[in-house]
Design an enzyme around this catalytic site. Structure first.
Site, mmCIF file in Angstrom:
data_model
loop_
_atom_site.group_PDB
_atom_site.id
_atom_site.type_symbol
_atom_site.label_atom_id
_atom_site.label_comp_id
_atom_site.label_asym_id
_atom_site.label_seq_id
_atom_site.Cartn_x
_atom_site.Cartn_y
_atom_site.Cartn_z
ATOM 1 N N ARG A 18 1.171 -1.211 0.161
ATOM 2 C CA ARG A 18 -0.071 0.204 0.037
ATOM 3 C C ARG A 18 0.844 1.409 -0.341
ATOM 4 N NH1 ARG A 18 -4.009 -0.758 4.559
ATOM 5 N NH2 ARG A 18 -4.426 1.171 4.118
ATOM 6 N N GLU A 158 -11.248 -7.639 17.143
ATOM 7 C CA GLU A 158 -11.216 -7.058 15.583
ATOM 8 C C GLU A 158 -13.218 -6.459 15.595
ATOM 9 O OE1 GLU A 158 -9.132 -6.994 14.819
ATOM 10 O OE2 GLU A 158 -8.044 -8.654 15.938
ATOM 11 N N ASN A 173 -6.019 -2.524 20.777
ATOM 12 C CA ASN A 173 -5.429 -2.960 21.100
ATOM 13 C C ASN A 173 -4.147 -2.720 19.784
ATOM 14 O OD1 ASN A 173 -3.538 -5.314 20.509
ATOM 15 N ND2 ASN A 173 -4.416 -5.818 18.789
ATOM 16 N N ASN A 230 0.927 2.215 7.411
ATOM 17 C CA ASN A 230 0.771 1.453 5.903
ATOM 18 C C ASN A 230 0.532 1.961 4.860
ATOM 19 O OD1 ASN A 230 0.106 -1.599 7.143
ATOM 20 N ND2 ASN A 230 -1.517 -0.034 8.104
ATOM 21 N N ALA A 366 34.157 37.767 1.990
ATOM 22 C CA ALA A 366 33.376 37.123 0.395
ATOM 23 C C ALA A 366 33.576 36.436 -0.771
ATOM 24 C CB ALA A 366 32.751 38.090 0.672
ATOM 25 N N TYR A 373 39.309 19.694 -5.595
ATOM 26 C CA TYR A 373 38.951 18.220 -6.408
ATOM 27 C C TYR A 373 39.772 18.446 -7.741
ATOM 28 C CZ TYR A 373 36.370 14.313 -8.678
ATOM 29 O OH TYR A 373 36.066 13.326 -8.705
#
Length: 452
Positions: A18, A158, A173, A230, A366, A373
């Site tokens: 879901r 249930e 529950n 879910n 600044a 690199y």
């Protein structure tokens, strides 16, 4: 709790269908940490020295994460998804190795706290054989109801099976359960699959335990912390609840959040007392901010350590490896990566400082860039104490500015600069009198010619 041993079983085999995701559901993140990581953390804090995680078939990423976060945990595969009792029995070999307490918990309940888990274990320590964690809710539709009789939990009903009167119950529950180690395996083994789906439901253990005269009780947690996830919508709601929890904790710890709902935390963010955070700040994982520091608006921090009394931002970005000493300043549109600032060092605006060390009291003008690199490897820039780097300077690493060095604005520095020396790395200025007027006249003539 420390005197009692505990085995916790984490049910994490859900596919997340879901969620509309190819990733196992419990790997989706809350506060920068996969859901199952939150659960493992809570279990560890609650004193569970043994943990078994139930995964589904072909979930190597989940198993790798579990072993990374908790090297001592055991992973077991539930080959077929035949219900929660069936899932717990995937860890049968661990259940056979006795423990005082056995906690069964879901991997998609990331907000459950160690205190609540300890509450479940506390009931087991007081003599309960089976404990179910419940929560009160004004909207119980869809939840299993906990039916209590004279303090005893008699059943989990249930909704589809509940009577009209039972449906009025608002104590529901959570799915989190605790078992006395003496009875856990026998109860789980006794759960059958005589139901519409032919699955083995762990909740049936409640009635089985009652039939055997065992002590069955329920304890209450909060609806927020026991929420399961879910769908993506539920994931977003849980993230909101997590953020609210972190914001409240920061405020209660003596921090100032000028607009709390605009500040976003990760699971491991540490703000010491007296920190001020302005609007629209994001703390990605791995951030610690010392007391008295100010994080100004629209800043993003990740993997960074900010010293006491420092000021970051607005619009600053601290990337992993950024370490700012006390009373430093990293200002607007400055990016810092894998670099250390000594006490009182400043880079107030429009600079990139990567793979560098900035000595105490140094000032970075600044537009300064550390060129770290070369297309293949990263190189470091070392700047000593009390250095001044003028605006729009380019420091080509590897290079070192020794203590007290001064770099003139607009320089490109490719060689080391001795202490207290001044370095110029720019071409000499040339002035041609009247040349600007001549240029404007020529350009205007060309423009007029094209318009004819």
């Amino acid at each position: 709790m420390t005197a009692r041993t505990c085995l916790s079983i984490v049910l994490a085999a859900g596919l997340g269908t879901r969620m509309k995701s190819d990733m196992p559901k419990v790997l989706h993140q809350i506060g920068g940490l996969p859901m199952v990581g939150h659960v493992l953390k809570a279990l560890e804090e609650a004193g569970s020295e043994r943990v078994s995680v139930i995964t589904g078939p072909d979930m190597p990423n989940l198993e790798s994460l579990v072993h990374e976060l908790m090297p001592t945990a055991h992973c077991h595969v539930q080959a077929e998804r035949l219900g929660t009792a069936h899932a717990t029995l995937a860890a049968k070999s661990d259940l056979q190795d006795a423990a005082d307490d056995v906690v069964v918990i879901f991997g998609d309940t990331p907000l459950v706290t160690s205190g609540t888990i300890s509450k479940v274990r506390g009931q087991l320590a007081e003599g309960a054989d089976l404990v179910v964690l419940g929560f009160e809710t004004p909207e119980p539709l869809g939840y299993g109801r906990l039916l209590i009789d004279d303090g005893r939990l008699v059943a989990i009903r249930e909704e589809r099976d509940a009577s009209e009167e039972e449906r009025k119950t608002t104590f529901c529950n959570s799915g989190i359960m605790g078992f006395s180690g003496a009875h856990a395996l026998a109860l789980m083994d006794s759960v059958g699959n005589k139901n519409a789906k032919n699955e083995f439901y762990l909740t049936d253990a409640v009635e089985i335990a009652n039939q055997r005269g065992l002590k069955v009780v329920a304890v209450a947690g909060s609806e927020v912390e026991t929420q399961g996830i879910n769908t993506r919508a539920q994931l977003a709601l849980c993230e909101e609840d997590f953020q609210n929890r972190m914001r409240l904790a920061a405020l209660e710890n003596g921090c100032t959040l000028l607009a709390p709902h605009t500040v976003f935390f990760s699971h491991d963010t540490i703000l010491e007392t007296g920190v001020t955070v302005e609007q629209n700040v994001v703390f990605a994982p791995g951030v610690k901010v010392a007391s008295g520091a100010t994080i100004r608006a629209f800043s993003h921090l990740e993997g960074a350590d900010v010293g006491s009394g420092s000021v970051v931002g607005p619009y600053a970005r601290l990337r992993p490896g950024a370490v700012l000493g006390a009373k430093t300043k990293v200002g607007n549109f400055v990016e810092v990566k894998n670099a250390t600032f000594g006490e009182g060092a400043k880079a107030n605006h429009l600079s990139y400082i990567g793979d560098a060390t900035i000595g105490s009291g140094s000032n970075i003008g600044a537009g300064t860039i550390t060129c770290n690199y070369d297309g293949y490897l990263k190189h470091r820039t070392e700047i000593g104490e009390g250095c001044f780097v003028g605006s729009n300077s380019t420091l080509v690493a590897p290079v070192q500015l020794n203590a007290g060095a001064f770099v003139s604005a607009g320089s490109v520095i490719t060689d080391d600069v001795p202490g207290d020396a001044m370095a110029f790395g720019r071409s000499r200025q040339i002035v041609k009198e009247g040349k600007a007027a001549q240029l404007r006249s020529r350009l205007q003539s060309e423009k007029d010619a094209k318009s004819r």
